[in-house]
Design an enzyme around this catalytic site. Structure first.
Site, mmCIF file in Angstrom:
data_model
loop_
_atom_site.group_PDB
_atom_site.id
_atom_site.type_symbol
_atom_site.label_atom_id
_atom_site.label_comp_id
_atom_site.label_asym_id
_atom_site.label_seq_id
_atom_site.Cartn_x
_atom_site.Cartn_y
_atom_site.Cartn_z
ATOM 1 C CB CYS A 50 -0.845 -0.008 1.180
ATOM 2 S SG CYS A 50 -1.764 1.215 2.100
ATOM 3 C CG HIS A 164 -3.866 3.126 4.099
ATOM 4 N ND1 HIS A 164 -3.506 2.518 4.730
ATOM 5 C CD2 HIS A 164 -4.182 4.485 4.813
ATOM 6 C CE1 HIS A 164 -3.038 2.871 5.595
ATOM 7 N NE2 HIS A 164 -3.840 3.973 6.434
ATOM 8 C CG HIS A 166 -7.041 8.009 1.100
ATOM 9 N ND1 HIS A 166 -7.346 6.530 0.673
ATOM 10 C CD2 HIS A 166 -7.108 8.788 -0.198
ATOM 11 C CE1 HIS A 166 -7.560 5.967 -1.030
ATOM 12 N NE2 HIS A 166 -7.451 7.636 -1.058
HETATM 13 P P1 H2U Z 1 -7.863 8.439 -4.580
HETATM 14 O O1 H2U Z 1 -8.127 7.539 -3.752
HETATM 15 O O2 H2U Z 1 -9.163 9.829 -4.115
HETATM 16 O O3 H2U Z 1 -7.535 8.322 -6.004
HETATM 17 O O4 H2U Z 1 -6.842 8.854 -3.889
HETATM 18 C C1 H2U Z 1 -5.432 8.571 -4.224
HETATM 19 C C2 H2U Z 1 -4.525 9.865 -4.351
HETATM 20 O O5 H2U Z 1 -3.247 10.029 -3.528
HETATM 21 C C3 H2U Z 1 -4.516 10.471 -5.384
HETATM 22 O O6 H2U Z 1 -4.798 11.747 -5.596
HETATM 23 C C4 H2U Z 1 -2.361 10.457 -4.308
HETATM 24 C C5 H2U Z 1 -3.130 9.724 -6.202
HETATM 25 O O7 H2U Z 1 -2.147 11.348 -6.790
HETATM 26 N N1 H2U Z 1 -1.505 9.659 -3.982
HETATM 27 C C6 H2U Z 1 -0.167 9.925 -3.795
HETATM 28 O O8 H2U Z 1 0.019 10.970 -3.456
HETATM 29 N N2 H2U Z 1 1.300 9.057 -4.364
HETATM 30 C C7 H2U Z 1 0.923 8.123 -4.113
HETATM 31 O O9 H2U Z 1 2.133 7.345 -4.048
HETATM 32 C C8 H2U Z 1 0.291 7.164 -4.902
HETATM 33 C C9 H2U Z 1 -1.510 7.795 -4.627
HETATM 34 ZN ZN ZN Z 2 -2.488 1.154 3.666
#
Ligand code: H2U
Ligand code: ZN
Length: 338
Positions: A50, A164, A166
C-alpha cells in the site's frame, strides 16, 4: 389528487438551482444491466504494497513516516500546482481560459489499512476532524488560496485508488463550480430574506422529521428533499457556522460522532462497506466573512437497490436532468429503520 408517493414530479435544489425528476412509480422495473462485484476482499491491518501505509514507499519515491495517527502529505500527482504561471485569455467571449494555481494534499485517517470511518473509534475520528480544521486553516493562510475542498472517495466503485482510509484536499484560487453555485444561492437568500438558507431548511426538516436519518446536539443528517442519489445524505450544522474552523471542541466531536453514525448506517443498508463520495462545503478562504455560508457535507453514494446494483447518471441525466425512483422520504425511512 396529487400523490407524492406515486405521481411523477420535480423538486428544486435551492442550493444549486437544479431540478430533480422524481418518478416513484418506476422502482419496480426489472434490472438486467451491469452488476457490481459483491464485496471487496478483506484487507489486512498493514499492507506492504500500500502507498499509504506507515513506513512504505509511495509511487513518487518518497517514504511515509511510521505515523501513528493521521498523516498529511502533498499529493505526488497533484492536479493543482502552487507555482502555476499567471495567464488569462479570451477569444471572442467563447474560448475563455485562465491559469489555476493550487495545492493538493492527501490525508490518511489512520495507520490501519483495514479501517473505514464507520469502524474507527470516536477519539481517533476526532483527530481526523482536528486534522481537517488544521489543513483548512493552514491552506486558508495562503493568500493564493480562495477555496479548500476536502473530499473522500470511498470504495473502488467511486474511483478510490486505494482502500487505505484517506481523503484528499484540493485547494485553489477560484471557488469551483458547485461551491460557486451554492454561494450565489446562499448569498441571494440572505439578501432577500435576511436569514440563512440552510438554517431555515434545517428548521423545516427538524420539525417534519420525515427525511431525518440521524442527529446529535451539533448536527442533523438527512436525505435532502431534492436528493439526486438514491441514498444521498446531507449533514447540516445545527448552529450557523460558516466553516469547520468555527466548530468548538464539542462541535468537532459531534461532527466525528455524526460521521460515525451515518457511515455505520450506510454499511448496514446492504451489508457491505458502502461506497460514496463525501465532502464538505464551507466558507471560501478569500479572507471575507461570508455570513451567507453554512457549513455542511454531502454524501453521494452510488448504490441503488443492493450491494451489486448501482445508479448510473447517464441518458436522460446527462442530456436533460437527474432523475430518481425511490423518494427521498422512502430512502430516509429505510436508513432510519436499520
Ligand atoms: P483517491 O483514492 O481518492 O484517488 O486518492 C489517492 C490520492 O493519492 C490520489 O490523488 C495520490 C493520488 O494522486 N497518491 C500519491 O500522492 N502518492 C502515491 O504514492 C499514491 C497515490
Ligand atoms: Zn495501507
Amino acid at each position: 389528487m396529487f400523490n407524492w408517493k406515486k405521481d411523477p414530479h420535480r423538486r428544486l435544489n435551492p442550493l444549486t438551482g437544479d431540478w430533480v425528476l422524481v418518478s416513484p412509480h418506476r422502482t419496480r422495473r426489472p434490472w438486467q444491466g451491469q452488476v457490481e462485484p459483491a464485496a471487496a476482499p478483506v484487507q489486512p491491518e498493514y499492507d506492504p504494497k500500500c502507498y499509504l501505509c506507515p513506513g512504505n514507499s509511495r509511487a513518487g519515491g518518497k517514504r511515509n513516516p511510521a505515523y501513528r495517527s493521521t498523516f498529511v502529505f502533498e499529493n505526488d500527482f497533484a492536479a493543482l500546482k502552487p507555482g502555476t504561471p499567471v495567464h488569462a485569455s479570451n477569444r471572442g467571449g467563447l474560448l475563455i481560459a485562465e491559469s489555476e494555481p493550487g495545492i493538493c494534499r492527501v490525508l490518511c485517517f489512520s495507520p490501519k489499512h483495514n479501517l473505514t470511518i464507520a469502524n474507527m473509534k470516536p477519539p481517533d475520528l476526532r483527530k481526523v476532524v482536528d486534522a481537517w480544521v488544521g489543513q483548512y486553516l493552514d491552506l486558508a493562510a495562503n493568500p493564493g488560496i480562495g477555496y479548500v475542498q476536502i473530499f473522500e472517495n470511498r470504495g473502488a466503485m467511486m474511483g478510490a485508488s486505494n482502500p487505505h482510509p484517506h481523503c484528499q484536499i484540493w485547494a485553489n484560487r477560484t471557488p469551483p463550480n458547485e461551491v460557486a453555485r451554492e454561494q450565489a444561492s446562499q448569498a441571494a437568500w440572505l439578501e432577500r430574506r435576511g436569514r440563512c438558507l440552510l438554517c431555515e431548511y434545517a428548521e423545516i426538516e427538524s420539525a417534519k422529521g420525515v427525511r431525518v436519518v440521524e442527529e446529535n446536539p451539533g448536527f442533523l443528517a438527512l436525505v435532502p428533499f431534492w436528493a439526486v442519489w438514491p441514498f444521498e445524505i446531507m449533514l447540516i450544522s445545527k448552529r450557523h457556522l460558516s466553516a469547520i474552523d468555527r466548530l468548538s471542541g464539542a462541535g468537532r466531536s459531534q461532527l466525528a460522532d455524526i460521521l460515525l453514525r451515518v457511515t455505520a448506517r450506510y454499511d448496514r443498508l446492504f451489508q457491505v462497506s458502502f461506497p460514496y463520495t463525501m465532502g464538505f462545503h464551507q466558507r471560501p478562504t478569500d479572507g471575507a466573512e461570508h455570513p451567507e455560508w453554512h457549513l455542511h457535507a454531502h454524501f453521494y453514494p452510488p448504490l441503488l437497490r443492493s450491494a451489486t446494483v448501482r445508479k448510473f447518471m447517464v441518458g436522460y441525466e446527462m442530456l436533460a436532468a437527474p432523475q430518481r425512483d425511490i423518494t427521498p422520504e422512502a430512502a430516509a425511512a429505510r436508513l432510519r429503520a436499520l
